[in-house]
Motif scaffolding. Structure first.
Motif, PDB file in Angstrom:
ATOM      1  N   SER A  37       2.071   9.783   5.783  1.00 34.26           N
ATOM      2  CA  SER A  37       2.048   8.413   6.293  1.00 34.26           C
ATOM      3  C   SER A  37       2.106   8.402   7.814  1.00 34.26           C
ATOM      4  O   SER A  37       1.399   7.634   8.479  1.00 34.26           O
ATOM      5  CB  SER A  37       3.225   7.617   5.722  1.00 34.26           C
ATOM      6  OG  SER A  37       3.133   7.540   4.305  1.00 34.26           O
ATOM      7  N   THR A  40      -1.270   9.816   9.434  1.00 35.27           N
ATOM      8  CA  THR A  40      -2.499   9.026   9.301  1.00 35.27           C
ATOM      9  C   THR A  40      -2.453   7.696  10.050  1.00 35.27           C
ATOM     10  O   THR A  40      -3.451   6.987  10.087  1.00 35.27           O
ATOM     11  CB  THR A  40      -2.773   8.722   7.813  1.00 35.27           C
ATOM     12  OG1 THR A  40      -1.630   8.079   7.239  1.00 35.27           O
ATOM     13  CG2 THR A  40      -3.072   9.999   7.042  1.00 35.27           C
ATOM     14  N   GLN A  41      -1.329   7.376  10.667  1.00 35.35           N
ATOM     15  CA  GLN A  41      -1.194   6.086  11.337  1.00 35.35           C
ATOM     16  C   GLN A  41      -2.202   5.881  12.458  1.00 35.35           C
ATOM     17  O   GLN A  41      -2.612   4.751  12.736  1.00 35.35           O
ATOM     18  CB  GLN A  41       0.233   5.923  11.883  1.00 35.35           C
ATOM     19  CG  GLN A  41       1.259   5.600  10.816  1.00 35.35           C
ATOM     20  CD  GLN A  41       2.646   5.410  11.391  1.00 35.35           C
ATOM     21  OE1 GLN A  41       2.869   5.567  12.598  1.00 35.35           O
ATOM     22  NE2 GLN A  41       3.601   5.087  10.530  1.00 35.35           N
ATOM     23  N   LYS A  44      -8.417   5.902  12.890  1.00 33.51           N
ATOM     24  CA  LYS A  44      -9.253   4.705  12.895  1.00 33.51           C
ATOM     25  C   LYS A  44     -10.584   4.954  12.199  1.00 33.51           C
ATOM     26  O   LYS A  44     -11.143   4.061  11.563  1.00 33.51           O
ATOM     27  CB  LYS A  44      -9.499   4.245  14.336  1.00 33.51           C
ATOM     28  CG  LYS A  44      -8.223   3.959  15.129  1.00 33.51           C
ATOM     29  CD  LYS A  44      -7.396   2.866  14.469  1.00 33.51           C
ATOM     30  CE  LYS A  44      -6.130   2.576  15.273  1.00 33.51           C
ATOM     31  NZ  LYS A  44      -5.269   1.572  14.597  1.00 33.51           N
ATOM     32  N   SER A  73     -11.359   2.166   9.508  1.00 31.19           N
ATOM     33  CA  SER A  73     -10.221   1.316   9.191  1.00 31.19           C
ATOM     34  C   SER A  73     -10.509  -0.123   9.629  1.00 31.19           C
ATOM     35  O   SER A  73     -11.147  -0.350  10.661  1.00 31.19           O
ATOM     36  CB  SER A  73      -8.982   1.844   9.939  1.00 31.19           C
ATOM     37  OG  SER A  73      -7.849   1.085   9.628  1.00 31.19           O
ATOM     38  N   PRO A  74     -10.118  -1.141   8.843  1.00 30.85           N
ATOM     39  CA  PRO A  74      -9.203  -1.012   7.714  1.00 30.85           C
ATOM     40  C   PRO A  74      -9.863  -0.909   6.348  1.00 30.85           C
ATOM     41  O   PRO A  74      -9.208  -0.510   5.395  1.00 30.85           O
ATOM     42  CB  PRO A  74      -8.401  -2.307   7.806  1.00 30.85           C
ATOM     43  CG  PRO A  74      -9.379  -3.309   8.334  1.00 30.85           C
ATOM     44  CD  PRO A  74     -10.249  -2.548   9.292  1.00 30.85           C
ATOM     45  N   SER A 125      -6.438   7.482   3.970  1.00 28.77           N
ATOM     46  CA  SER A 125      -6.565   7.726   5.405  1.00 28.77           C
ATOM     47  C   SER A 125      -5.465   7.052   6.209  1.00 28.77           C
ATOM     48  O   SER A 125      -5.353   7.270   7.410  1.00 28.77           O
ATOM     49  CB  SER A 125      -7.934   7.236   5.912  1.00 28.77           C
ATOM     50  OG  SER A 125      -7.973   5.819   5.922  1.00 28.77           O
ATOM     51  N   ASN A 126      -4.642   6.233   5.565  1.00 27.65           N
ATOM     52  CA  ASN A 126      -3.592   5.548   6.321  1.00 27.65           C
ATOM     53  C   ASN A 126      -2.213   5.623   5.645  1.00 27.65           C
ATOM     54  O   ASN A 126      -1.258   5.002   6.112  1.00 27.65           O
ATOM     55  CB  ASN A 126      -3.968   4.082   6.563  1.00 27.65           C
ATOM     56  CG  ASN A 126      -4.229   3.310   5.279  1.00 27.65           C
ATOM     57  OD1 ASN A 126      -3.711   3.639   4.219  1.00 27.65           O
ATOM     58  ND2 ASN A 126      -5.064   2.282   5.365  1.00 27.65           N
ATOM     59  N   LYS A 128      -1.177   4.355   2.954  1.00 29.47           N
ATOM     60  CA  LYS A 128      -0.786   3.203   2.147  1.00 29.47           C
ATOM     61  C   LYS A 128      -1.015   3.420   0.656  1.00 29.47           C
ATOM     62  O   LYS A 128      -0.528   2.652  -0.165  1.00 29.47           O
ATOM     63  CB  LYS A 128      -1.546   1.960   2.615  1.00 29.47           C
ATOM     64  CG  LYS A 128      -1.166   1.507   4.021  1.00 29.47           C
ATOM     65  CD  LYS A 128      -1.923   0.248   4.424  1.00 29.47           C
ATOM     66  CE  LYS A 128      -1.525  -0.194   5.836  1.00 29.47           C
ATOM     67  NZ  LYS A 128      -2.253  -1.415   6.247  1.00 29.47           N
TER      68      LYS A 128
END
Length: 208
Positions: A37, A40-41, A44, A73-74, A125-126, A128
């Motif tokens: 987590s 990957t923040q 983009k 993203s997103p 990728s993020n 979530k």
């Protein structure tokens, strides 16, 4: 047919076998989720070449295809198959756009199974993805990878997918391999390589 295409594209998401993995402890799983987590923040965009292999019970040979995946993203995702045929599928604005060797079509993905699959891919990728209410997540490890296994909760999704496994190389936060086991017993494996993070992606990658 579109359902099969979407699932094949997602997994989407290649001589597939489900490796013998060891379950992570609660502490290990928490550390893994935190690492991915956090890592990957800042992502983009993500681009990668892929090789996809689908194994179907009624075929003697596996179906092997190659192409490029692009993510912005997103919620923009593109799969472009280049070998042995030309085929593209784009998830954008809650719609799926398809170009099958020049024949174009689209379908509304909102509140459909497609949206949930697309959401899981983008979520990889993020970070979530671990909080997706549509799936139960369990965590495993082996000598080379940390593995997150997603099992659908809804009976609707279970009609198509039994489980999805995302493979993360040790100490990395991006997926390098995806395995899917369908309810039918067919399997799909995607291996990513030449991954580029936050490199510019032309708008045309998400336009068919």
């Amino acid at each position: 047919m579109i359902k099969n295409i979407a699932f094949g594209a997602f997994l989407l998401i290649s001589g597939l076998f489900f490796a013998q993995n060891t379950a992570m402890s609660g502490t290990e799983a928490k550390a893994f989720v935190t690492r991915v987590s956090s890592g990957t923040q800042q992502i983009k965009t993500l681009q990668s070449d892929f090789t996809q292999t689908k194994k179907m019970d009624f075929l003697d040979k596996n179906i092997v295809t190659h192409g490029k995946m692009s993510l912005r993203s997103p919620n923009m995702l593109s799969w472009r198959y280049t070998k042995p045929y030309q085929y593209s599928i784009v998830f954008k604005d809650n719609k799926i756009f398809i170009n099958d060797q020049g024949k174009k079509s689209s379908v509304d993905a909102k509140s459909k199974t497609f949206e949930k699959i697309n959401k899981l891919i983008v979520g990889s990728s993020n970070g979530k993805m671990f909080n997706d209410p549509e799936f139960t997540v369990t965590y495993f490890k082996n000598a080379s990878f940390d593995v997150a296994r997603f099992t659908p909760k809804s009976s609707q999704l279970l009609k198509y997918i039994k489980q999805i496994e995302l493979y993360f190389p040790k100490n990395q936060s991006t997926v390098s391999q995806v395995n899917m086991l369908e309810a039918s017993g067919d399997t799909t494996n995607i291996v990513f390589k030449n991954t580029k993070i936050n490199a510019p992606i032309a708008a045309s990658e998400f336009t068919l």
